[in-house]
Design an enzyme around this catalytic site. Sequence first.
Site, PDB file in Angstrom:
ATOM      1  N   HIS A 169       4.029   1.440   2.279  1.00  0.00           N
ATOM      2  CA  HIS A 169       5.230   0.652   1.972  1.00  0.00           C
ATOM      3  C   HIS A 169       5.793   1.600   0.727  1.00  0.00           C
ATOM      4  O   HIS A 169       7.162   1.564   0.692  1.00  0.00           O
ATOM      5  CB  HIS A 169       4.787  -0.738   1.299  1.00  0.00           C
ATOM      6  CG  HIS A 169       4.018  -1.711   2.214  1.00  0.00           C
ATOM      7  ND1 HIS A 169       2.792  -2.126   2.148  1.00  0.00           N
ATOM      8  CD2 HIS A 169       4.290  -1.715   3.485  1.00  0.00           C
ATOM      9  CE1 HIS A 169       2.407  -2.516   3.231  1.00  0.00           C
ATOM     10  NE2 HIS A 169       3.224  -2.456   4.363  1.00  0.00           N
ATOM     11  N   CYS A 204      -2.407  -3.117  23.407  1.00  0.00           N
ATOM     12  CA  CYS A 204      -1.273  -2.644  22.769  1.00  0.00           C
ATOM     13  C   CYS A 204      -1.706  -1.429  21.922  1.00  0.00           C
ATOM     14  O   CYS A 204      -2.992  -1.417  21.240  1.00  0.00           O
ATOM     15  CB  CYS A 204      -1.069  -3.773  21.669  1.00  0.00           C
ATOM     16  SG  CYS A 204      -0.022  -3.202  20.191  1.00  0.00           S
ATOM     17  N   LYS A 239      -3.676   5.909  11.039  1.00  0.00           N
ATOM     18  CA  LYS A 239      -2.853   5.480  10.226  1.00  0.00           C
ATOM     19  C   LYS A 239      -3.379   4.488   9.256  1.00  0.00           C
ATOM     20  O   LYS A 239      -4.105   3.655   9.468  1.00  0.00           O
ATOM     21  CB  LYS A 239      -2.019   4.516  11.153  1.00  0.00           C
ATOM     22  CG  LYS A 239      -0.744   3.813  10.456  1.00  0.00           C
ATOM     23  CD  LYS A 239      -0.002   2.918  11.274  1.00  0.00           C
ATOM     24  CE  LYS A 239       0.988   2.299  10.397  1.00  0.00           C
ATOM     25  NZ  LYS A 239       1.467   1.114  11.216  1.00  0.00           N
ATOM     26  N   LYS A 271      -2.841  -1.986   6.978  1.00  0.00           N
ATOM     27  CA  LYS A 271      -3.556  -3.167   6.239  1.00  0.00           C
ATOM     28  C   LYS A 271      -4.651  -3.895   7.254  1.00  0.00           C
ATOM     29  O   LYS A 271      -5.732  -4.208   7.039  1.00  0.00           O
ATOM     30  CB  LYS A 271      -2.749  -4.211   5.722  1.00  0.00           C
ATOM     31  CG  LYS A 271      -1.595  -4.881   6.854  1.00  0.00           C
ATOM     32  CD  LYS A 271      -0.470  -5.307   6.138  1.00  0.00           C
ATOM     33  CE  LYS A 271       0.785  -5.400   7.342  1.00  0.00           C
ATOM     34  NZ  LYS A 271       2.027  -5.734   6.779  1.00  0.00           N
ATOM     35  N   CYS A 288       1.904  -9.714  22.080  1.00  0.00           N
ATOM     36  CA  CYS A 288       0.840  -9.138  21.047  1.00  0.00           C
ATOM     37  C   CYS A 288       0.920  -9.817  19.730  1.00  0.00           C
ATOM     38  O   CYS A 288       2.056  -9.693  19.290  1.00  0.00           O
ATOM     39  CB  CYS A 288       1.076  -7.690  21.061  1.00  0.00           C
ATOM     40  SG  CYS A 288      -0.112  -7.056  19.554  1.00  0.00           S
ATOM     41  N   HIS A 321       0.781  -1.212   0.080  1.00  0.00           N
ATOM     42  CA  HIS A 321      -0.074   0.036  -0.091  1.00  0.00           C
ATOM     43  C   HIS A 321       1.048   1.358  -0.036  1.00  0.00           C
ATOM     44  O   HIS A 321       2.020   1.198   0.031  1.00  0.00           O
ATOM     45  CB  HIS A 321      -1.102  -0.003   1.143  1.00  0.00           C
ATOM     46  CG  HIS A 321      -0.481   0.067   2.527  1.00  0.00           C
ATOM     47  ND1 HIS A 321       0.278   1.014   2.967  1.00  0.00           N
ATOM     48  CD2 HIS A 321      -0.610  -0.891   3.625  1.00  0.00           C
ATOM     49  CE1 HIS A 321       0.657   0.687   4.330  1.00  0.00           C
ATOM     50  NE2 HIS A 321       0.171  -0.301   4.451  1.00  0.00           N
ATOM     51  N   CYS A 334       2.159  -7.168  16.802  1.00  0.00           N
ATOM     52  CA  CYS A 334       3.387  -6.846  17.132  1.00  0.00           C
ATOM     53  C   CYS A 334       4.325  -8.486  16.738  1.00  0.00           C
ATOM     54  O   CYS A 334       5.608  -7.922  16.747  1.00  0.00           O
ATOM     55  CB  CYS A 334       3.826  -6.260  18.313  1.00  0.00           C
ATOM     56  SG  CYS A 334       3.024  -4.681  18.609  1.00  0.00           S
ATOM     57  N   HIS A 383      -2.314  -1.950  18.022  1.00  0.00           N
ATOM     58  CA  HIS A 383      -3.357  -2.783  17.554  1.00  0.00           C
ATOM     59  C   HIS A 383      -4.499  -2.806  18.401  1.00  0.00           C
ATOM     60  O   HIS A 383      -5.477  -3.638  18.008  1.00  0.00           O
ATOM     61  CB  HIS A 383      -2.655  -4.311  17.623  1.00  0.00           C
ATOM     62  CG  HIS A 383      -1.499  -4.432  16.478  1.00  0.00           C
ATOM     63  ND1 HIS A 383      -0.390  -4.216  17.034  1.00  0.00           N
ATOM     64  CD2 HIS A 383      -1.802  -4.743  15.169  1.00  0.00           C
ATOM     65  CE1 HIS A 383       0.441  -4.372  16.057  1.00  0.00           C
ATOM     66  NE2 HIS A 383      -0.053  -4.613  14.722  1.00  0.00           N
TER      67      HIS A 383
HETATM   68  O1  ME8 Z   1       6.969  -3.995  10.013  1.00  0.00           O
HETATM   69  N1  ME8 Z   1       2.800   5.106   6.583  1.00  0.00           N
HETATM   70  O2  ME8 Z   1       6.636  -5.173   8.062  1.00  0.00           O
HETATM   71  P1  ME8 Z   1       5.360  -4.343   7.494  1.00  0.00           P
HETATM   72  C1  ME8 Z   1       4.233   5.296   6.261  1.00  0.00           C
HETATM   73  N2  ME8 Z   1       8.389  -6.959   8.397  1.00  0.00           N
HETATM   74  N3  ME8 Z   1       4.873   3.840   6.199  1.00  0.00           N
HETATM   75  C2  ME8 Z   1       4.250   2.863   6.593  1.00  0.00           C
HETATM   76  C3  ME8 Z   1       2.761   2.912   6.608  1.00  0.00           C
HETATM   77  C4  ME8 Z   1       2.078   4.282   7.061  1.00  0.00           C
HETATM   78  N4  ME8 Z   1       0.848   4.337   7.185  1.00  0.00           N
HETATM   79  N5  ME8 Z   1       2.398   1.625   6.796  1.00  0.00           N
HETATM   80  C5  ME8 Z   1       3.386   0.888   6.516  1.00  0.00           C
HETATM   81  C6  ME8 Z   1       7.265  -5.063   9.195  1.00  0.00           C
HETATM   82  N6  ME8 Z   1       4.434   1.372   6.298  1.00  0.00           N
HETATM   83  C7  ME8 Z   1       8.375  -6.072   9.355  1.00  0.00           C
HETATM   84  C8  ME8 Z   1       9.691  -5.302   8.849  1.00  0.00           C
HETATM   85  S1  ME8 Z   1      12.471  -5.104   8.853  1.00  0.00           S
HETATM   86  C9  ME8 Z   1      13.694  -6.040   9.308  1.00  0.00           C
HETATM   87  C10 ME8 Z   1      10.922  -6.030   9.140  1.00  0.00           C
HETATM   88  C11 ME8 Z   1       5.863   1.219   5.858  1.00  0.00           C
HETATM   89  O3  ME8 Z   1       4.840  -5.071   6.274  1.00  0.00           O
HETATM   90  C12 ME8 Z   1       7.024   1.676   6.634  1.00  0.00           C
HETATM   91  O4  ME8 Z   1       8.251   1.784   6.029  1.00  0.00           O
HETATM   92  O5  ME8 Z   1       4.404  -3.998   8.600  1.00  0.00           O
HETATM   93  C13 ME8 Z   1       6.828   0.621   8.099  1.00  0.00           C
HETATM   94  O6  ME8 Z   1       8.157   0.826   8.940  1.00  0.00           O
HETATM   95  C14 ME8 Z   1       6.618  -0.581   7.176  1.00  0.00           C
HETATM   96  O7  ME8 Z   1       6.026  -0.318   6.153  1.00  0.00           O
HETATM   97  C15 ME8 Z   1       6.152  -1.727   7.951  1.00  0.00           C
HETATM   98  O8  ME8 Z   1       6.223  -2.833   6.927  1.00  0.00           O
END
Ligand code: ME8
Length: 636
Positions: free
Chosen positions: A20, A142, A294, A297, A125, A17, A128, A145
Amino acid sequence: MNTYITTPIFYVNAQPHLGHAYTTIVADAYSRYKRLCGNDVRFQTGTDEHGEKIVQAAQDAGVSPKEYVDKISTLFREAWPVLTIKPDNFIRTTDSSHVRTVQDILQKVYDRGDIYFDEYTGLYCKGCERFLTEKELVDDKCPDHLTVPEEICEQNYFFRMGNYQQWLIDHIQNNPEFITPERYRNEVLSFLKEPLEDLCISRPTSRLTWGIPFPFDDRFVTYVWFDALINYLTGIGYPDGAEFEKYWQVAEHVIAKDILKPHAIYWPTMLKAMGLEPYAKLHVHGYWKIGETKMSKSLGNVVRPVEMAASFGVDAVRYFLLRDMSFGLDSGYTPEAVVARQNADLANDLGNLFSRSLTMVKKFAGGKVPEPGDPQGIDSQLADAAREMVAAYQREMDDFSFHKAIQAIWDLVGRANKYIVVTAPWELAKDPKNSDRLNTVFYHLLESLRLIAVVVQPIMPDTAEKMFDALGLDREGTLEELAQWGKLQPGMEVKRPASLFPRLDLEELKKQSEKAVASSPEKTEESEDSELISFDDFKKLDLRVGEIVAAEKVKKSDRLLKLTVKAPEERTIVAGVAEHYQPEDVVGKQVIIVANLKPVKLMGVLSHGLVLAARDGDRLMLSGVSEIVAPGSRVS
Ligand code: ME8
């Protein structure tokens, strides 16, 4: 100089989304900028594919975890080129080289005595995928969440994170650029004022098999962070690849604030325990929000970047994201805001400057770069402003202040537009005696446009390409070489300009996308009845069986009951059923709830979800299932 820039590896429990896309566009723009500066750059992104969330998502989709991760990982990999994002490496945690590296590191840290086996009871959690401390909870939940964590007692492996606490505090204090912007550095330092608990790094295979087995105990797999963070090393061939030597010492990670703690605390202490230097920099940004919430997903309020690019154009999306968010702070997304940026900054300011300038050069100077005469004050001021813009741009790009770098460019765009108004080339062209003056003006305009094309390239690569083409320019060279004033060669041909940006009309865009849906053959049935929703829409609903464990009337309301519903965590739901049920009638009932609704306040009580009920004339009957099931069971 070398640059190694990474994004988080994204969970494959949902499609990419806008959030990302933002992080990945930031890393892409930075890597393009550093390349322009002449650096040897490596840019890595990828997907995080182990853990309970993924198993759950695969189960929901009715396929095996492997099939599931292959499919969603591909969606991420294929989304990036659509946004002109060009990573050098796309890593997956299911890659065999990654699995081997994680196992080698576990063995190494275990041999050094920093991993031990113990029993632990804690508040876990699921969202998380980690144990939370009491301090982190807000109203026993949390904060990310909004669920009550589950108390879990089990044997596990632990990493002695506490051993490195003082070292980490010293490192952060001695290196002001280690975590930026400063607010996040302060947040981490303040967290480190309390003693660090050791980190649980395993899951028993009785609970989870979709993970990397411990090399010294196959009854356990690694727990998500010890697996995921190591991707940053695997991707450059740790421990003995040439790229590891070259890039590790300059590693820069970009993340959002949701995963600050794993990156700012777990990761440096893990590296220290492995005997490695920490990464060089952590860049932390805020959230893209829809309204006050925020984009995420799990809440289902997401915007798809590929669809955005189809509506607005790729460069408009890249520009909007980099321009509208002050790196570090939250920012709101609306389609109106994208259209406003496109029409004002892109079509009006830059697009007009570009097409007016080239059209005039074509008309009054035979379509060639003219030989400039002696500059007057106004010309030198424009040249000085261009030089200052390049310096400010560099400072801000180095500093991850993309919005300020863009502002610096647009200051020059504004100045150049004013320069046209003040010098009025169409007036000069009326008298051949002014030809020297006219040539000087055109030269200064074209040279400003050339510099703008050079610096815009990392932000909007396609637009820069169009500008270079029209100006007939050589784009080879470093920023330092290209940004010298006066590189434009008189006599070179300029091409008739293609329009850089169309003006957008939001209403028209909405109509078009409705038409596209109506005319797509597989959608005709749907479009005949606008009340129908697609299966994808339906899937956004998280329906669960909840057990009502307590109920009371909401004060001053005849209609509302405040229910405590177990699903499986306890949550408060306010239901408009008080005219049909007494509180004692509903306790013990199993009902169907919508679990992923945005919380709302009703008569002063915050409600986390909605209970389904059937209305039959005047009667209202709570929904339910025909047999008793485990609270929290999914309804599908
Ligand atoms: O946390 N605004 O993966 P994830 C801005 N797999 N950036 C956002 C966002 C938002 N509303 N939502 C998501 C994980 N992001 C782990 C990471 S790393 C070793 C492991 C972006 O799929 C942002 O970069 O939940 C956030 O840190 C990341 O997606 C979380 O992705």
